[in-house]
Enzyme design. Structure first.
Site, PDB file in Angstrom:
ATOM      1  CG  LEU A  73      -6.610  -0.570  -0.683  1.00 19.17           C
ATOM      2  CD1 LEU A  73      -5.911   0.751  -1.027  1.00 19.17           C
ATOM      3  CD2 LEU A  73      -6.859  -0.646   0.811  1.00 19.17           C
ATOM      4  CG  ASN A 128      -3.073   0.930   4.185  1.00 20.43           C
ATOM      5  OD1 ASN A 128      -1.871   0.706   4.190  1.00 20.43           O
ATOM      6  ND2 ASN A 128      -3.943   0.182   3.537  1.00 20.43           N
ATOM      7  CB  CYS A 131      -2.370  -1.114   0.466  1.00 21.99           C
ATOM      8  SG  CYS A 131      -3.190  -2.406  -0.498  1.00 21.99           S
ATOM      9  CE  LYS A 166      -2.165  -2.363   8.519  1.00 23.24           C
ATOM     10  NZ  LYS A 166      -3.469  -3.033   8.425  1.00 23.24           N
ATOM     11  N   GLY A 218      -1.020 -14.068   8.169  1.00 22.68           N
ATOM     12  CA  GLY A 218      -1.283 -15.330   8.848  1.00 22.68           C
ATOM     13  C   GLY A 218      -0.187 -15.637   9.847  1.00 22.68           C
TER      14      GLY A 218
END
Lengths: 303, 238
Positions: A73, A128, A131, A166, A218
């Site tokens: 972050l 969020n 994280c 999130k 990814g």
């Protein structure tokens, strides 16, 4: 003509493609590659109350079809985002952005959301609570239904903008957390954040990342993300922004069929700065190929 | 897309690759390119050794699977390459007699820098360090520039035994350097003038978006890929 538009809690998007937080900064680096106004929206770099340097380097490790990051972050703090970054974005992006907010206490979430609520080019606040790269904050709020609900309630009180929470996939039952957020007043959900991972450098025989663990993202994570969106879509009625490993127009369609109203593109931007542009350009072709006239009509179609 | 013109072994585990294609985005010596390789998720950032209107030369060492894969690529292969990344060296600060110090695969960016400085009517001198005789490359290329070139090897198997810092010329107006961190630090300790240093870090994107390669400097947090790789001697926190 196929219809690639969609909407999130009343925010009309010309298309569902949104660069994901943490992979697009505040747009500055990408505006030199293409006109960003083609994007549905932009989710800005995760913002906290205080400026943060983030974790020590190395912060990046390569994986098969993906990568780990332990950035932690890094951001200039909410005041600088409001006074500098968001106004600067208006110079090259004329649509509403998604402000991604994180924190280390309930009060910090409240503080940042209340402040960013006043920014006129913020259309949605994305909170969020997932994280994996910070201690005493981030994901610890999102792995427990009670604290996820508490963050949701607190931020809903200080903003009139739609709030998307999130979520992390690093839980046993993501639907339970999703339902808790919905009941606490969330207007929507964003999922998934990165999967917690680790890699070892075979030369040094120690973890590659200075922080040891990092978030895996990814194309390799796409099936996990699709499964999470699929499950959460059945558990809640509020809209979902789907993300995790999306790299092609086909992936966008797959994500929307699972239940996403819009789709965020993350790590793909880092490998190919033109990723979002290419996906948007390819969407109509992919839709024709699969006999789809309107993207809005396929949301949740796989159920 | 850029096409490989040649890809050859020029020293132990070191390869020189020439690429043809657009070079217009390269604006300064010391910048790098970022190469997409089939089967590898992240691109490989490699510093530019030399370039002209349609050709880029890079020199890389095989240090892992990605660079090993690169070393097997044949002429004619097309590669997806992002060019002109990073700030590069600022030659306006050099004075008349800048000193260029390269160590190992930190030598390549010194080559185009030397050419640029020469084109600006300056008289650069180059000091190049290698571990051993088998590692030496581009000796002739540097000599052909007509500048003063000194070479050291750590084991003394060729040229001067020792480190680059042992063979500095008497006077110089400024310095530019690229090489392993211990060498960069030794160079900073030894040099009396100001200078510019090029750094390496594991990168995600290579163009400033992911914050993967940030370091702390006296002038604030900087991304090695975008605000660097070249930093000023004065701003570095060792």
């Amino acid at each position: 003509m196929v219809d690639i538009s969609t909407n999130l809690c009343g925010l009309q998007l010309s298309n569902p493609v949104i660069p994901a937080s943490g992979t697009f900064g505040f747009g500055e680096e990408f505006k030199n590659f293409y006109d960003l106004n083609i994007l549905g929206s932009i989710s800005i770099k995760g913002t906290t109350k205080e400026p943060r340097f983030g974790n020590e380097t190395p912060r990046i490790a390569e994986c098969t079809s993906g990568m780990l990051n332990s950035v932690g972050l890094q951001n200039p703090g909410v005041d600088a985002v409001i006074s500098d970054k968001l106004p600067k974005m208006k110079e090259f992006y004329n649509k509403q952005v998604i402000a991604n907010i994180s924190g280390f206490s309930f009060e910090e979430f409240e503080y940042s959301c209340e402040k960013i609520d006043k920014a006129d080019n913020v259309g949605i606040i994305e909170v969020n609570i997932s994280c994996p790269n910070v201690h005493g904050g981030g994901m610890s709020f999102g792995t427990n239904a009670e604290s996820a609900a508490e963050v949701t309630k607190r931020v809903k009180k200080v903003t009139t903008k739609p709030v998307f929470i999130k979520l992390t996939p690093n839980v046993t039952n993501i639907s339970e957390i999703a339902k808790a957020c919905e009941e606490a007043g969330a207007d929507g959900l964003s999922l998934i954040n990165t999967l917690l991972g680790l890699r070892v450098d075979l030369k040094t025989k120690k973890p590659v990342l200075a922080n040891k663990k990092g978030g895996f993202s990814g194309s390799a994570v796409l099936p996990v993300a699709l499964r999470c969106v699929y499950e959460v879509y059945e558990a809640v009625k509020i809209p979902i922004m789907g993300m995790g490993g999306v790299s092609t127009a086909d992936d966008v369609i797959e994500m929307m069929l699972c239940g996403a109203s819009a789709v965020q593109i993350g790590a793909a931007n880092l490998v190919n700065p033109y990723a979002c542009k290419e996906i948007i350009e390819n969407l109509p072709h992919a839709m024709k190929k699969y006999g789809i006239n309107s993207l809005k009509e396929i949301i949740g179609g796989a159920h | 897309m850029h096409k490989i013109i040649s890809n050859k072994n020029i020293a132990k585990d070191v390869f020189e690759m020439k690429l043809s294609g657009d070079t217009s985005k390269i604006t300064a010596p010391g910048q790098f390119i970022n190469i997409k390789l089939d089967g590898f998720y992240l691109r490989r950032p490699i510093s530019v050794c030399d370039y002209n209107s349609d050709t880029i030369t890079i020199i890389y060492k095989t240090v892992g699977k990605g660079t090993e894969y690169m070393s097997d690529l044949k002429s004619g292969t097309e590669l997806d390459v992002l060019c002109g990344l990073g700030n590069g060296f600022d030659t306006s600060k050099s004075g008349d007699k800048p000193l260029l110090i390269g160590g190992g695969v930190g030598v390549p960016p010194m080559y185009n820098l030397a050419k640029k400085l020469i084109s600006e009517n300056k008289k650069p001198a180059a000091v190049l360090g290698f571990n051993t005789a088998d590692d030496i490359f581009y000796e002739k290329e540097f000599m052909d520039l007509g500048i003063e070139v000194k070479i050291s090897t750590a084991d003394g198997s060729a040229h001067n035994k020792g480190f680059v810092t042992d063979i500095f010329p008497e006077d110089y107006t400024y310095f530019y350097t690229c090489g392993p961190i211990p060498m960069l630090k030794a160079v900073c300790d030894k040099t009396k003038t100001s200078g510019q240093l090029s750094f390496e870090e594991r990168m995600g994107c290579g163009f400033g978006a992911c914050m993967g390669c940030t370091c702390k400097t006296k002038y604030g947090d900087k991304r090695i890929c975008k605000d660097g790789p070249v930093l000023l001697k004065e701003e570095i926190i060792w």
